[in-house]
Design a protein around this motif. Structure first.
Motif, PDB file in Angstrom:
ATOM      1  N   GLY A   1       1.363  -1.678  -0.037  1.00  0.00           N
ATOM      2  CA  GLY A   1      -0.284   0.196   0.210  1.00  0.00           C
ATOM      3  C   GLY A   1       0.637   1.629   0.200  1.00  0.00           C
ATOM      4  N   LEU A   2       2.041   1.157   0.445  1.00  0.00           N
ATOM      5  CA  LEU A   2       3.070   2.328   0.854  1.00  0.00           C
ATOM      6  C   LEU A   2       3.424   2.145  -0.542  1.00  0.00           C
ATOM      7  N   LEU A   3       3.765   1.668  -1.268  1.00  0.00           N
ATOM      8  CA  LEU A   3       4.114   2.025  -2.344  1.00  0.00           C
ATOM      9  C   LEU A   3       3.660   2.248  -3.575  1.00  0.00           C
ATOM     10  N   LEU A   4       2.182   1.419  -3.206  1.00  0.00           N
ATOM     11  CA  LEU A   4       1.609   2.192  -4.320  1.00  0.00           C
ATOM     12  C   LEU A   4       1.466   3.798  -3.774  1.00  0.00           C
ATOM     13  N   ARG A   5       1.026   4.190  -3.141  1.00  0.00           N
ATOM     14  CA  ARG A   5       0.237   5.631  -2.183  1.00  0.00           C
ATOM     15  C   ARG A   5       1.607   6.085  -3.118  1.00  0.00           C
ATOM     16  N   SER A   6       2.662   6.147  -2.388  1.00  0.00           N
ATOM     17  CA  SER A   6       4.585   6.699  -3.441  1.00  0.00           C
ATOM     18  C   SER A   6       4.275   6.258  -4.601  1.00  0.00           C
ATOM     19  N   LEU A   7       4.200   5.080  -5.516  1.00  0.00           N
ATOM     20  CA  LEU A   7       4.200   5.255  -6.786  1.00  0.00           C
ATOM     21  C   LEU A   7       2.822   6.359  -7.812  1.00  0.00           C
ATOM     22  N   TRP A   8       1.893   5.992  -7.255  1.00  0.00           N
ATOM     23  CA  TRP A   8       0.759   7.227  -7.143  1.00  0.00           C
ATOM     24  C   TRP A   8       1.203   8.942  -7.656  1.00  0.00           C
ATOM     25  N   ARG A   9       1.620   9.135  -6.221  1.00  0.00           N
ATOM     26  CA  ARG A   9       2.182  10.292  -6.121  1.00  0.00           C
ATOM     27  C   ARG A   9       3.371  10.743  -7.193  1.00  0.00           C
ATOM     28  N   LEU A  10       4.663   9.744  -7.137  1.00  0.00           N
ATOM     29  CA  LEU A  10       5.006   9.686  -8.563  1.00  0.00           C
ATOM     30  C   LEU A  10       4.791   9.922  -9.421  1.00  0.00           C
ATOM     31  N   SER A  11       3.453   9.322 -10.137  1.00  0.00           N
ATOM     32  CA  SER A  11       2.671   9.805 -11.110  1.00  0.00           C
ATOM     33  C   SER A  11       2.335  10.733 -11.739  1.00  0.00           C
ATOM     34  N   ARG A  12       1.630  11.530 -10.097  1.00  0.00           N
ATOM     35  CA  ARG A  12       1.036  12.971 -10.156  1.00  0.00           C
ATOM     36  C   ARG A  12       1.906  14.163 -10.589  1.00  0.00           C
ATOM     37  N   VAL A  13       3.718  13.136  -9.960  1.00  0.00           N
ATOM     38  CA  VAL A  13       3.961  14.807  -9.955  1.00  0.00           C
ATOM     39  C   VAL A  13       4.358  15.656 -11.248  1.00  0.00           C
ATOM     40  N   ASP A  14       4.224  16.912 -11.596  1.00  0.00           N
ATOM     41  CA  ASP A  14       3.380  17.939 -12.418  1.00  0.00           C
ATOM     42  C   ASP A  14       5.690  17.427 -12.888  1.00  0.00           C
ATOM     43  N   PRO A  15       6.069  17.504 -13.789  1.00  0.00           N
ATOM     44  CA  PRO A  15       7.437  17.034 -14.209  1.00  0.00           C
ATOM     45  C   PRO A  15       7.502  18.792 -15.053  1.00  0.00           C
ATOM     46  N   GLY A  16       6.124  19.847 -15.368  1.00  0.00           N
ATOM     47  CA  GLY A  16       6.834  20.721 -16.122  1.00  0.00           C
ATOM     48  C   GLY A  16       6.783  20.580 -16.851  1.00  0.00           C
TER      49      GLY A  16
ATOM     50  N   VAL B   1       4.838  10.321   0.702  1.00  0.00           N
ATOM     51  CA  VAL B   1       4.141   9.701   1.717  1.00  0.00           C
ATOM     52  C   VAL B   1       5.067   9.386   2.809  1.00  0.00           C
ATOM     53  N   SER B   2       4.029   9.509   3.893  1.00  0.00           N
ATOM     54  CA  SER B   2       5.504   9.211   5.266  1.00  0.00           C
ATOM     55  C   SER B   2       5.344   7.743   5.474  1.00  0.00           C
ATOM     56  N   THR B   3       6.177   7.112   5.947  1.00  0.00           N
ATOM     57  CA  THR B   3       6.171   5.332   5.749  1.00  0.00           C
ATOM     58  C   THR B   3       5.011   4.766   6.891  1.00  0.00           C
ATOM     59  N   THR B   4       4.277   5.467   7.831  1.00  0.00           N
ATOM     60  CA  THR B   4       2.967   5.415   8.751  1.00  0.00           C
ATOM     61  C   THR B   4       2.057   6.014   7.971  1.00  0.00           C
ATOM     62  N   ASP B   5       1.567   6.120   6.381  1.00  0.00           N
ATOM     63  CA  ASP B   5       0.554   7.030   6.055  1.00  0.00           C
ATOM     64  C   ASP B   5      -0.099   6.289   6.912  1.00  0.00           C
ATOM     65  N   PRO B   6      -1.443   7.275   7.804  1.00  0.00           N
ATOM     66  CA  PRO B   6      -2.644   7.133   8.099  1.00  0.00           C
ATOM     67  C   PRO B   6      -3.412   5.997   7.068  1.00  0.00           C
ATOM     68  N   VAL B   7      -3.754   6.950   5.705  1.00  0.00           N
ATOM     69  CA  VAL B   7      -4.819   6.578   5.127  1.00  0.00           C
ATOM     70  C   VAL B   7      -3.840   5.513   4.873  1.00  0.00           C
ATOM     71  N   THR B   8      -3.294   5.009   4.654  1.00  0.00           N
ATOM     72  CA  THR B   8      -2.816   3.510   3.880  1.00  0.00           C
ATOM     73  C   THR B   8      -2.884   2.960   4.900  1.00  0.00           C
ATOM     74  N   PHE B   9      -2.212   3.277   5.487  1.00  0.00           N
ATOM     75  CA  PHE B   9      -2.587   1.748   6.830  1.00  0.00           C
ATOM     76  C   PHE B   9      -3.977   1.804   7.658  1.00  0.00           C
ATOM     77  N   VAL B  10      -5.313   3.184   7.177  1.00  0.00           N
ATOM     78  CA  VAL B  10      -6.513   2.614   7.982  1.00  0.00           C
ATOM     79  C   VAL B  10      -7.071   1.493   7.238  1.00  0.00           C
ATOM     80  N   GLY B  11      -7.280   1.388   4.731  1.00  0.00           N
ATOM     81  CA  GLY B  11      -7.178   1.627   4.265  1.00  0.00           C
ATOM     82  C   GLY B  11      -6.543  -0.342   4.155  1.00  0.00           C
TER      83      GLY B  11
END
Lengths: 110, 899
Positions: free
Chosen positions: B527-542, B856-866
């Motif tokens: 979950g953490l890696l997927l969230r992180s990947l999602w964040r990465l893929s949504r970064v605006d490269p400019g 994302v924080s490695t103790t990301d509450p959204v991920t953990f609750v999910g």
């Protein structure tokens, strides 16, 4: 793993074989002859049980075998007592003495 | 000793059965002969003596059999019987057996495949002798804070001459070249690595054909020679050894092919280039052609820093000693040469540079796949446990008939081993398929990942793992059996299921809790890696990648030389770029096109600079990222213009130097003033700032945008160029043939390379985190599936077992809801315990992920609750089916059965 024998006859045969081999190495036929001779033909060794017994003793490491030439120059398998076998012989002799003494005691009661 | 000899005899009789048989025959024949002779000695006729001798045996065959029995180990016969019995059991329940074998196969297969990669990348021996003695020598710049700068050529020479802790030093740099063979029509762009001849000695690699570079081939004016990479030699020259000694055209100049280098010789080259703060682009996994560097102080003066420097420690020297010594040398160079001001040295072990980035990710994957293996084991343990329970009666009967417990335990061991061996075999088959897929999916910058295979070590690892699992499983039912209550087990009637003992049930519950806990850890990581990947893929490269393609070309310096005396007025190059750009713009379907020295997301290079009028302050500025682009760059890439104007067609080699800066530069250096109208100086010329544009990402989407300047490509002509094309509609790649044709029309000897959609480059830039996240997500999904099966299986079993009790409850007035709550409550309760434990472990272990997540924080509450929700809901779903079945308990039937 224990090799304790329930079969008294078999146990006795093992003892006799070990005793016979304690003098000198010999082949199976020689063992049978020796037992027969010394017991003055009282104990007849059944060849059908002699060889299985010899092989069993060999597997336990009490006797060891090697091929050699017999007196009349035939290829024969010679058995000899190993150090373990000698120890075992002493133990079995002691057991047998205790056993037969006990039987004597029982029979002596009138 | 004697006992050992006895065993030897037995094994001899096992393996050399024929010889043993012959010996036995000889022995018996001897006995009969002796007996016959004895008979004759007693006066019997020869025939009669022989007859009697045979008679005393009472049947030779029976006797032989008995002796043979004495020869053959008993346990072997038992084992064979057990094996046959176990095999019959496996076949008699195909569904159960398939479930066990398949589950184990997934666990073992995934584990083997990942271990195969770990083995290939991290464990296999280095192609270099004593790799622990290899070090990278970086230069540092205290002014800019950089610690991984390539070295200047004079510095390399000084290091080599003055150092005692390094026995040899070599310099290298990536240099893509255009290769042509005499007679071959199309020139080809290939990955090259230019090295000093000493590099081969430092690394300790040897040619597999021909000869290495000679020392004088590394000096200016030496003969032009190349070595071919093994892979390139095999694919392009069909591994023809006759190519050695021939001449090929490298960037249109003839060069002698001196030899062939083994494929493994380029291990780490790519990682070294990536580690550098700036370096020539080296994006291929392998070196196609090795070129001899012929540097001189004139061609590579002390102020240019192009060389990646590798050294081998002298005997007895430590990296720390080398660091101390080279720091002293660097300090001396600082005093001797003003241009070396602020420069120091940073020594790193070669291994940490090559494997440092990939090791944590691989170990994480390996950890995850081991968790998955544990989950599959837990599942199979539960299956086997339930199976044992169903066989309690069989075992009780056998024990009552006198079978020893040890004998029965051994039979269970054999059964488990049969399952485990089958599961292991299924795993190896799966691993072969999975490894192939993994290697093709793996990011190409993982060193030597393409060599991953199931070799002896992987096979041994899998065999070992499988054996350990087998022994664990065997111990399980055997332990259960020890507590078997014979009386109770025999008393129960046929047809009724015999319940597991209390300890067994407790054990089963523990297994479920553990399984859920492991699943939670795995899913939390995924979950953490997927969230992180999602964040990465949504970064605006400019920049906007829609319908944009990139392609590169390189003008050979033979016909497009750069004369630095008249720089930047190089008509041949400027004219070529201008004609190419206008030709591409004229292609139908092209909405916009531009040239750039480096494509987007290529970090390119940095320059020291001064702001005119603020020279003293500028001395402390770090180097600034320097881009060269043509007019139309902003439109083509959708980079916003924030102020001033963009680079225009009129900004050419004859007009005043101008420059555009990005927002990061404006904020960093012109926080209080308006940058437009001010001037920045580098390369000996002041350049007036005319505009401010949005921030592009340069060093990957996860790194902040560095301050950057954009100069007109016409005012700093380079031989390399990237052409960026935005299609007006449809697929930009459809324009490639036209672009190729335009390039060929301008110069048929120039090759187009690196052609790909810009969106693809953007995607590839996050290939590594995607690889990790997708794999972990797959493991997590399988773990959830297994956990569901586990919870479902145990509850189903419990329901079947408790049917009578439930019937009684319903007869006494319990309603459906009570029953559902009773049954599902058990499952959900176990799952909740597992989730709590798993969450604790995941929380504690989340630190390990710190270097691998972005945004994302490695103790990301959204991920953990999910994760809690997902696991609990699936556990609930898995519990509901058995619970609903429980409500169908028939009170009447239950009461009747109980009586």
């Amino acid at each position: 793993m224990s090799h304790a024998n329930a079969d008294v006859l078999q146990g006795t045969l093992d003892l006799l074989i070990l005793k016979a081999l304690s003098v000198e190495p010999m082949h199976g036929w020689g063992v049978a002859q020796r037992i027969q001779q010394i017991s003055r033909d009282v104990l007849q060794v059944n060849q059908g049980s002699l060889y299985p017994a010899l092989h069993r003793l060999e597997h336990r490491g009490w006797i060891a075998a090697s091929w050699g030439a017999s007196d009349n120059n035939r290829r024969a398998k010679f058995y000899r007592l190993t150090a373990t076998g000698r120890k075992q012989l002493h133990a079995e002799v002691a057991t047998w003495r205790r056993f037969s003494a006990a039987i004597e005691l029982v029979l002596a009661v009138d | 000793m004697d006992r050992f000899r006895g065993l030897l005899v037995r094994f001899r009789s096992l393996w050399k059965r024929e010889a043993a048989e012959r010996d036995l025959d000889d022995e018996l024949r001897f006995h009969v002969a002796m007996e016959t002779e004895a008979g004759r000695a007693r006066g019997l006729a020869p025939d009669e003596a022989r007859r009697r001798a045979l008679l005393t045996f009472g049947g030779i065959e029976r006797f032989r059999e008995e002796t043979r029995d004495a020869d053959r180990p008993r346990w072997l016969d038992d084992a064979r019987a057990d094996l046959a019995h176990a095999w019959r059991l496996v076949l008699s329940r195909p569904g159960f057996s398939a479930a066990v074998v398949f589950t184990l196969g997934i666990g073992v297969g995934a584990n083997t495949a990942i271990f195969g990669i770990v083995n290939a990348v991290l464990l296999r021996p280095s192609p270099f002798p004593r790799p622990d003695r290899l070090v990278m020598i970086w230069e540092t710049d205290r002014k800019s804070g950089t610690r991984h700068e390539p070295a200047s050529w004079p510095d390399v020479v000084d290091f080599a001459e003055r150092s005692r802790t390094l026995q040899a030093i070599g310099a290298m740099t990536g240099r893509d070249v255009t290769l042509a063979r005499r007679g071959a029509s199309e020139p080809e762009r290939v990955t090259g690595l230019a090295i000093t001849p000493s590099v081969l000695a430092v690394l300790g690699v040897h040619v597999i054909a021909g000869r290495p570079f000679a020392a004088d081939e590394g000096r200016p004016g030496g003969q032009d020679v190349v070595l071919l990479g093994e892979q390139f030699w095999r694919t392009r020259f069909s591994a023809d050894p006759a190519i050695v000694g021939h001449t090929i055209l490298v960037d249109e100049r003839p060069a002698l092919v001196a030899g062939i280098l083994p494929e493994a010789a380029d291990l780490g080259v790519r990682q070294i280039h990536e580690r550098a703060d700036y370096a020539e682009t080296f994006s291929s996994a392998h070196v196609d052609v090795w070129l001899a560097l012929q540097p001189s102080v004139d061609s590579f003066p002390r102020e240019t820093h192009p060389f990646l420097t590798v050294g081998r420690l002298a005997p007895g020297a430590t990296p720390a000693a080398a660091q101390r010594e080279l720091s002293t040398i660097a300090a001396a160079l600082e005093r001797e040469y003003p241009v070396n001001a602020h420069r120091g040295v940073n020594i790193e072990s070669y291994g940490s540079v090559v494997f440092g980035a990939v090791r944590p990710a691989l170990l994480l994957l390996f950890g995850a796949v081991t968790l998955l293996l544990l989950v599959t084991c837990a599942n199979v343990a539960n299956l086997l446990l339930a199976r044992t329970a169903a066989r309690t009666r069989e075992v009780a009967v056998r024990m009552a008939l006198g079978a020893a417990r040890a004998r029965i335990a051994r039979q269970f061991l054999v059964e488990s081993l049969v399952y485990v061996v089958l599961g292991g075999a299924a795993g190896v088959v799966l691993a072969f398929a999975a490894l192939h897929g993994l290697v093709s999916l793996a990011p190409s910058d993982v060193p030597r990942v393409d060599t991953a295979s199931i070799d002896g070590r992987v096979a041994a690892y899998t065999a070992g793992t499988t054996l350990v699992i087998g022994i664990l499983f065997a111990a399980l039912p055997a332990l259960q059996m020890r507590r078997l209550d014979l009386h109770h087990a025999l008393k129960s009637h046929g047809g009724r299921l015999i319940s597991l003992g209390r300890s067994a049930r407790r054990f089963q519950a523990c297994v479920i809790v553990a399984e859920v806990a492991l699943t939670v850890m795995l899913v939390a990581g995924a979950g953490l890696l997927l969230r992180s990947l999602w964040r990465l893929s949504r970064v605006d490269p400019g920049f906007d990648t829609t319908r944009v393609l990139e392609a590169q070309y390189q003008l050979p310096s033979t016909r497009y030389p750069i004369d630095f005396k008249r720089f930047p007025d190089i008509p041949a190059i400027n004219a070529f770029h201008a004609r190419m750009l206008s030709a591409v713009r004229a292609i139908p379907g092209v909405a916009a096109a531009a040239l750039a020295a480096n494509p987007p997301l290529d970090p390119g290079f940095t320059n020291s600079f001064t702001i005119v009028g603020r020279e003293a302050e500028s001395a402390h500025f770090p180097e600034i990222r320097t881009r060269f682009v043509s007019p139309g760059y902003l439109e083509t890439l959708g980079v916003p213009l924030l102020g001033g104007r963009a680079i225009a067609e009129s900004d050419d080699a004859h007009s005043p130097n101008v420059i555009v800066i990005n927002r990061a530069a404006a904020r960093r250096y012109f926080a209080t003033t308006d940058p437009i109208g001010q001037s920045i100086a580098f390369w000996g010329a002041a350049r007036r700032i005319v505009g401010i544009i949005g921030d592009e990402k340069f060093r990957g989407v996860d790194a902040p945008s560095d301050p950057a300047v954009y100069a007109p490509i016409a005012q700093a002509p380079l031989q390399q160029a990237t052409i960026l094309v935005r299609a007006s509609r449809g697929d930009a790649m459809a324009l490639v043939p036209d672009i190729r044709a335009e390039l060929r029309a301008l110069d048929p000897q120039v090759a187009l390379f690196g052609v790909e959609p810009l969106a693809l480059s953007l995607r590839s830039s996050i290939a590594k985190p995607r690889f990790d996240a997708v794999l972990l997500a797959a493991f997590g999904a399988v773990a959830i599936l297994l956990a569901v099966i586990g919870v479902y299986g145990v509850l189903s079993y419990t329901v079947t077992e408790r049917m009578p009790e439930l019937g009684v409850r319903m007869a006494l007035g319990a309603n459906r809801w009570n029953v559902i709550r009773l049954v599902a409550g058990t499952g959900v309760g176990l799952a909740a315990l597992g989730v709590a434990l798993g969450m604790g472990a995941a929380y504690a272990g989340s630190r390990l992920l710190r270097s691998m997540v972005f945004g994302v924080s490695t103790t990301d509450p959204v991920t953990f609750v999910g994760v809690i929700l997902i696991v609990m809901l699936t556990a609930l779903a898995a519990s509901l089916a058995p619970a609903l079945r429980a409500t169908r308990a028939d009170p009447m039937q239950a009461l009747r059965a109980e009586s």
